[in-house]
Design a protein around this motif. Structure first.
Motif, PDB file in Angstrom:
ATOM      1  N   THR A 223       0.837  -1.204   0.000  1.00 30.04           N
ATOM      2  CA  THR A 223       0.000   0.000   0.000  1.00 30.04           C
ATOM      3  C   THR A 223       0.867   1.247   0.000  1.00 30.04           C
ATOM      4  O   THR A 223       0.379   2.334  -0.249  1.00 30.04           O
ATOM      5  CB  THR A 223      -0.898   0.048   1.243  1.00 30.04           C
ATOM      6  N   ASN A 234      -1.233   1.962  -6.199  1.00 25.67           N
ATOM      7  CA  ASN A 234      -1.768   1.308  -5.010  1.00 25.67           C
ATOM      8  C   ASN A 234      -2.355  -0.031  -5.428  1.00 25.67           C
ATOM      9  O   ASN A 234      -3.470  -0.139  -5.876  1.00 25.67           O
ATOM     10  CB  ASN A 234      -2.832   2.189  -4.355  1.00 25.67           C
ATOM     11  N   SER A 236      -3.234  -2.435  -3.688  1.00 24.96           N
ATOM     12  CA  SER A 236      -4.213  -3.059  -2.804  1.00 24.96           C
ATOM     13  C   SER A 236      -5.575  -2.398  -2.914  1.00 24.96           C
ATOM     14  O   SER A 236      -6.533  -2.889  -2.344  1.00 24.96           O
ATOM     15  CB  SER A 236      -3.732  -2.991  -1.366  1.00 24.96           C
ATOM     16  N   SER A 237      -5.654  -1.287  -3.676  1.00 22.49           N
ATOM     17  CA  SER A 237      -6.920  -0.563  -3.665  1.00 22.49           C
ATOM     18  C   SER A 237      -8.054  -1.455  -4.170  1.00 22.49           C
ATOM     19  O   SER A 237      -7.994  -2.002  -5.269  1.00 22.49           O
ATOM     20  CB  SER A 237      -6.827   0.711  -4.508  1.00 22.49           C
ATOM     21  N   GLY A 238      -9.035  -1.632  -3.318  1.00 20.19           N
ATOM     22  CA  GLY A 238     -10.200  -2.428  -3.672  1.00 20.19           C
ATOM     23  C   GLY A 238      -9.960  -3.924  -3.719  1.00 20.19           C
ATOM     24  O   GLY A 238     -10.814  -4.674  -4.151  1.00 20.19           O
TER      25      GLY A 238
HETATM   26  C1  LIG Z   1      -4.599   1.941  -1.058  1.00 17.15           C
HETATM   27  O1  LIG Z   1      -5.835   1.255  -1.077  1.00 17.15           O
HETATM   28  C2  LIG Z   1      -6.225   0.728   0.195  1.00 17.15           C
HETATM   29  C3  LIG Z   1      -7.491  -0.088   0.002  1.00 17.15           C
HETATM   30  O2  LIG Z   1      -8.440   0.569  -0.779  1.00 17.15           O
HETATM   31  C4  LIG Z   1      -6.418   1.888   1.164  1.00 17.15           C
HETATM   32  O3  LIG Z   1      -6.783   1.378   2.426  1.00 17.15           O
HETATM   33  C5  LIG Z   1      -5.120   2.639   1.283  1.00 17.15           C
HETATM   34  O4  LIG Z   1      -5.284   3.757   2.113  1.00 17.15           O
HETATM   35  C6  LIG Z   1      -4.640   3.110  -0.111  1.00 17.15           C
HETATM   36  N1  LIG Z   1      -3.345   3.701   0.050  1.00 17.15           N
HETATM   37  C7  LIG Z   1      -3.003   4.855  -0.535  1.00 17.15           C
HETATM   38  C8  LIG Z   1      -1.626   5.332  -0.291  1.00 17.15           C
HETATM   39  O5  LIG Z   1      -3.776   5.484  -1.240  1.00 17.15           O
END
Ligand SMILES: *[C@@H]1O[C@H](CO)[C@@H](O)[C@H](O)[C@H]1NC(C)=O
Ligand SMILES: *[C@@H]1O[C@H](CO)[C@@H](O)[C@H](O)[C@H]1NC(C)=O
Ligand SMILES: *[C@@H]1O[C@H](CO)[C@@H](O)[C@H](O)[C@H]1NC(C)=O
Length: 353
Positions: A223, A234, A236-238
């Motif tokens: 992340t 990112n 891990s987003s979603g």
């Molecule tokens: C990346 O995505 C995750 C899950 O959606 C989120 O929790 C996290 O804050 C995001 N990180 C950034 C740096 O945007």
């Protein structure tokens, strides 16, 4: 100003001449030459001849073969090594990273080509070592670039002194690979993409140990990226973390490097320190490994730590945790003594080898 340790072996002069010619001189000349040739070429005619002229089938098949196996073509290994060096030193230098980057991985990608497969139709276990070379080159050229430049081109700095003459040592800066060990956990099928996650595992007074995990592409979903260039990336987003990711690692490797200035060994802490990766430590980082240190606080090794919390005790704790593995790897150097020089009987002699 620090003192370097006595050397173990003299680095080969010819290898260094090759290296110092290749990166700043031959690379750009070759690129410029290729660019000029590309500009002068009548591409339309050439492509038409290539794809429609007589004997086109064998040419097209050969082209396909070359493209699908490019990483095993002549000089491809050299290009795969010199590109990261050139990129991280000349095209884009790492921003200031700080101690948080010291044990953080750098990711590079590759794939299994047909020429790398063995009779099981999997990536041959002997081919991991070339990929490891590339991954480690990316890591060190990136995180230690500033340190390499400071130690190698800034002799007026007097960063490293010969302990006998108290003068900066003569000779150029070199990085030498001492040994590599690789554990194969899972087979990789042809044309499967994989990622190599390389990071500094530990260091002692002579060696920097690097651990590389070879994993399926997209397995890890970080992340946070320390280089602002990747802030938007990112993964891990979603998405949930991959299930059972611990069991999906293809291979784990450890390697060690030594830094040389002429014939002197440069303490790794000098290079890491000049790269801005080490926090201030009372008495400095050039302590002997055996020197007694008061008990370190018991930190959780895998917890996420803010930049401000990366004090010398955290770094020292991580360094020691890595040394637990590195020591065993280091002990294998003694295996050299098991060669008896042919004093006992030999079974036979066969070819081809
Ligand atoms: C990346 O995505 C995750 C899950 O959606 C989120 O929790 C996290 O804050 C995001 N990180 C950034 C740096 O945007
Ligand atoms: C050598 O490096 C130091 C910092 O490491 C810098 O302040 C100094 O300007 C450099 N000198 C030269 C000649 O590059
Ligand atoms: C290479 O390593 C894999 C994974 O451990 C193993 O299954 C395979 O048998 C090895 N290949 C050869 C040719 O020994």
């Amino acid at each position: 100003m620090t003192e370097a340790k006595r050397p173990a072996a003299k680095p080969s002069a010819s290898s260094k001449i090759g290296f110092w010619l290749m990166v700043p001189i031959i690379g750009p000349i070759a690129a410029a030459g290729a660019g000029y040739a590309a500009w002068k070429t009548n591409w339309q005619l050439l492509l038409k001849e290539f794809f429609t002229g007589p004997g086109r089938l064998s040419r097209i098949l050969l082209l396909l073969f070359t493209v699908l196996n490019w990483k095993n073509m002549p000089f491809a290994w050299t290009a795969r090594i010199f590109y990261p060096i050139y990129y991280h030193h000349y095209l884009r230098r790492a921003p200031k990273l700080g101690p948080r980057a010291l044990f953080a991985p750098v990711i590079s990608e590759s794939f299994v080509s047909l020429l790398e497969t063995d009779y099981n139709i999997h990536k041959s276990n002997s081919t991991y070592f070339a990929d490891l070379d590339v991954s480690r080159t990316h890591l060190l050229s990136y995180i230690c670039g500033a340190g390499f430049r400071a130690v190698s081109s800034n002799l007026t700095n007097q960063i490293v002194l010969d302990p006998t003459t108290k003068q900066p040592p003569k000779g150029s800066f070199g990085i030498m690979l001492g040994s590599v060990h690789c554990s194969f956990h899972k087979e990789i099928p042809p044309y499967r993409g994989y990622e190599m996650w390389s990071r500094v595992l530990s260091f002692d007074r002579k060696w920097v140990y690097i651990v590389t995990h070879i994993v399926p592409k997209g397995l890890g979903r970080p992340t946070e990226w320390l280089d602002p260039k990747f802030k938007k990336l990112n993964r891990s987003s979603g998405k949930e973390p991959v299930k059972d990711w611990e069991k999906k690692v293809f291979a784990t490797a450890i390697s060690k490097y030594v830094f040389k200035l002429g014939r002197l060994t440069v303490h790794p802490a000098v290079v890491l320190g000049e790269s801005g990766l080490l926090p201030e430590r009372p008495g400095g980082w050039l302590v002997d490994d055996a020197s007694p240190v008061e008990d370190l606080p018991d930190y959780d090794l895998f917890s996420s730590i803010e930049e401000s919390e990366w004090d010398w005790q955290r770094v020292e704790q991580r360094r020691r945790a890595g040394m637990k593995y590195a020591e065993k790897f280091q002990a294998l150097d003694q295996l050299q003594k098991m060669f008896d020089g042919g004093q006992g009987p030999i079974v036979g002699r066969f070819g081809p080898g």
